[in-house]
Design a protein around this motif. Structure first.
Motif, PDB file in Angstrom:
ATOM      1  N   ALA A  25       0.830  -1.211   0.000  1.00 30.86           N
ATOM      2  CA  ALA A  25       0.000   0.000   0.000  1.00 30.86           C
ATOM      3  C   ALA A  25       0.863   1.260   0.000  1.00 30.86           C
ATOM      4  CB  ALA A  25      -0.941  -0.004   1.202  1.00 30.86           C
ATOM      5  N   LYS A  26       1.930   1.278   0.796  1.00 34.70           N
ATOM      6  CA  LYS A  26       2.826   2.435   0.815  1.00 34.70           C
ATOM      7  C   LYS A  26       3.452   2.656  -0.560  1.00 34.70           C
ATOM      8  CE  LYS A  26       4.105   2.019   5.670  1.00 34.70           C
ATOM      9  NZ  LYS A  26       5.178   1.671   6.603  1.00 34.70           N
ATOM     10  N   THR A  27       3.883   1.573  -1.180  1.00 34.38           N
ATOM     11  CA  THR A  27       4.485   1.670  -2.514  1.00 34.38           C
ATOM     12  C   THR A  27       3.472   2.188  -3.522  1.00 34.38           C
ATOM     13  OG1 THR A  27       6.016  -0.119  -2.007  1.00 34.38           O
ATOM     14  CG2 THR A  27       5.645   0.360  -4.336  1.00 34.38           C
ATOM     15  N   LEU A  35       2.530  10.374  -9.977  1.00 35.20           N
ATOM     16  CA  LEU A  35       1.962  10.462 -11.323  1.00 35.20           C
ATOM     17  C   LEU A  35       1.646  11.893 -11.751  1.00 35.20           C
ATOM     18  CD1 LEU A  35      -0.446   7.378 -11.229  1.00 35.20           C
ATOM     19  CD2 LEU A  35       1.668   7.596 -12.561  1.00 35.20           C
ATOM     20  N   GLY A  36       1.230  12.734 -10.815  1.00 34.91           N
ATOM     21  CA  GLY A  36       0.933  14.120 -11.146  1.00 34.91           C
ATOM     22  C   GLY A  36      -0.356  14.313 -11.929  1.00 34.91           C
ATOM     23  N   VAL A  37      -1.222  13.326 -11.921  1.00 32.89           N
ATOM     24  CA  VAL A  37      -2.521  13.419 -12.594  1.00 32.89           C
ATOM     25  C   VAL A  37      -3.589  12.898 -11.639  1.00 32.89           C
ATOM     26  CG1 VAL A  37      -1.544  13.137 -14.919  1.00 32.89           C
ATOM     27  CG2 VAL A  37      -2.309  11.132 -13.655  1.00 32.89           C
ATOM     28  N   PRO A  38      -4.859  13.226 -11.883  1.00 33.07           N
ATOM     29  CA  PRO A  38      -5.911  12.690 -11.024  1.00 33.07           C
ATOM     30  C   PRO A  38      -5.899  11.158 -11.041  1.00 33.07           C
ATOM     31  CG  PRO A  38      -6.779  14.463 -12.379  1.00 33.07           C
ATOM     32  CD  PRO A  38      -5.397  14.154 -12.897  1.00 33.07           C
ATOM     33  N   TYR A  39      -5.833  10.562  -9.857  1.00 34.17           N
ATOM     34  CA  TYR A  39      -5.746   9.108  -9.737  1.00 34.17           C
ATOM     35  C   TYR A  39      -6.206   8.728  -8.343  1.00 34.17           C
ATOM     36  CZ  TYR A  39      -3.811   4.455 -10.689  1.00 34.17           C
ATOM     37  OH  TYR A  39      -3.645   3.117 -10.938  1.00 34.17           O
ATOM     38  N   THR A  40      -7.136   7.797  -8.264  1.00 36.06           N
ATOM     39  CA  THR A  40      -7.632   7.319  -6.977  1.00 36.06           C
ATOM     40  C   THR A  40      -7.566   5.804  -6.930  1.00 36.06           C
ATOM     41  OG1 THR A  40      -9.172   9.182  -6.844  1.00 36.06           O
ATOM     42  CG2 THR A  40      -9.608   7.306  -5.400  1.00 36.06           C
ATOM     43  N   TRP A  41      -6.905   5.285  -5.917  1.00 38.60           N
ATOM     44  CA  TRP A  41      -6.941   3.858  -5.632  1.00 38.60           C
ATOM     45  C   TRP A  41      -8.143   3.663  -4.719  1.00 38.60           C
ATOM     46  CZ3 TRP A  41      -3.182   1.316  -1.653  1.00 38.60           C
ATOM     47  CH2 TRP A  41      -3.509  -0.027  -1.489  1.00 38.60           C
ATOM     48  N   LYS A  50      -4.115 -13.952  -6.748  1.00 41.11           N
ATOM     49  CA  LYS A  50      -4.412 -12.712  -7.479  1.00 41.11           C
ATOM     50  C   LYS A  50      -4.817 -11.609  -6.516  1.00 41.11           C
ATOM     51  CE  LYS A  50      -5.641 -15.019 -11.719  1.00 41.11           C
ATOM     52  NZ  LYS A  50      -6.581 -15.160 -12.798  1.00 41.11           N
ATOM     53  N   ILE A  51      -4.545 -10.402  -6.943  1.00 44.77           N
ATOM     54  CA  ILE A  51      -5.062  -9.211  -6.269  1.00 44.77           C
ATOM     55  C   ILE A  51      -5.864  -8.455  -7.315  1.00 44.77           C
ATOM     56  CG2 ILE A  51      -4.494  -7.045  -5.129  1.00 44.77           C
ATOM     57  CD1 ILE A  51      -2.025  -8.385  -3.968  1.00 44.77           C
ATOM     58  N   TYR A  52      -7.093  -8.138  -6.967  1.00 44.65           N
ATOM     59  CA  TYR A  52      -7.987  -7.381  -7.836  1.00 44.65           C
ATOM     60  C   TYR A  52      -8.110  -5.979  -7.260  1.00 44.65           C
ATOM     61  CZ  TYR A  52      -9.245 -11.986  -9.581  1.00 44.65           C
ATOM     62  OH  TYR A  52      -9.197 -13.250 -10.116  1.00 44.65           O
ATOM     63  N   CYS A  53      -7.816  -4.981  -8.078  1.00 44.39           N
ATOM     64  CA  CYS A  53      -7.822  -3.595  -7.620  1.00 44.39           C
ATOM     65  C   CYS A  53      -8.839  -2.782  -8.413  1.00 44.39           C
ATOM     66  CB  CYS A  53      -6.444  -2.966  -7.812  1.00 44.39           C
ATOM     67  SG  CYS A  53      -5.120  -3.860  -6.979  1.00 44.39           S
ATOM     68  N   GLY A  70       5.258   1.291  -9.455  1.00 42.26           N
ATOM     69  CA  GLY A  70       5.139   0.549  -8.207  1.00 42.26           C
ATOM     70  C   GLY A  70       5.783  -0.819  -8.242  1.00 42.26           C
ATOM     71  N   GLY A  71       6.129  -1.277  -9.440  1.00 41.71           N
ATOM     72  CA  GLY A  71       6.704  -2.601  -9.575  1.00 41.71           C
ATOM     73  C   GLY A  71       5.671  -3.710  -9.450  1.00 41.71           C
ATOM     74  N   PHE A  72       4.416  -3.390  -9.784  1.00 42.97           N
ATOM     75  CA  PHE A  72       3.330  -4.364  -9.700  1.00 42.97           C
ATOM     76  C   PHE A  72       2.986  -4.893 -11.079  1.00 42.97           C
ATOM     77  CE2 PHE A  72       1.922  -0.667  -6.985  1.00 42.97           C
ATOM     78  CZ  PHE A  72       2.425  -1.138  -5.798  1.00 42.97           C
TER      79      PHE A  72
END
Length: 92
Positions: A25-27, A35-41, A50-53, A70-72
């Protein structure tokens, strides 16, 4: 912004500890901030290997850039075209 569902294949994901998930989560948060753009996790779900995001941003390329920073893995990125749930039955 569009909403995206991201599937990430991560061997042993279901066995990740709370501390490991916190590091992920920190990463991710740092990648979002860079990123400098609108982005929401919005949220993530761990199931098996699996991880579903669910993330919100303008385009697929931004999702992939977040993953790269993030290296994901981002094995599958799909635009969410609609959402519904039990409350949707009330609209009928």
């Amino acid at each position: 912004m569009q909403r995206f569902l991201i599937e990430r294949q991560i061997e042993g994901a279901a066995n990740l500890t709370p501390a490991q998930l916190a590091e992920i989560a920190k990463t991710s948060n740092a990648a979002v901030a860079s990123l400098g753009v609108p982005y929401t996790w919005v949220n993530s779900y761990v199931a098996g290997d699996k991880i579903y995001c669910v993330h919100e941003t303008e385009d697929v390329e931004t999702i992939r850039e977040h993953a790269r920073r993030g290296g994901f893995p981002a094995d599958l990125v799909t635009v969410v075209s609609n959402e519904f749930g039990p409350h949707t039955a009330e609209a009928a």
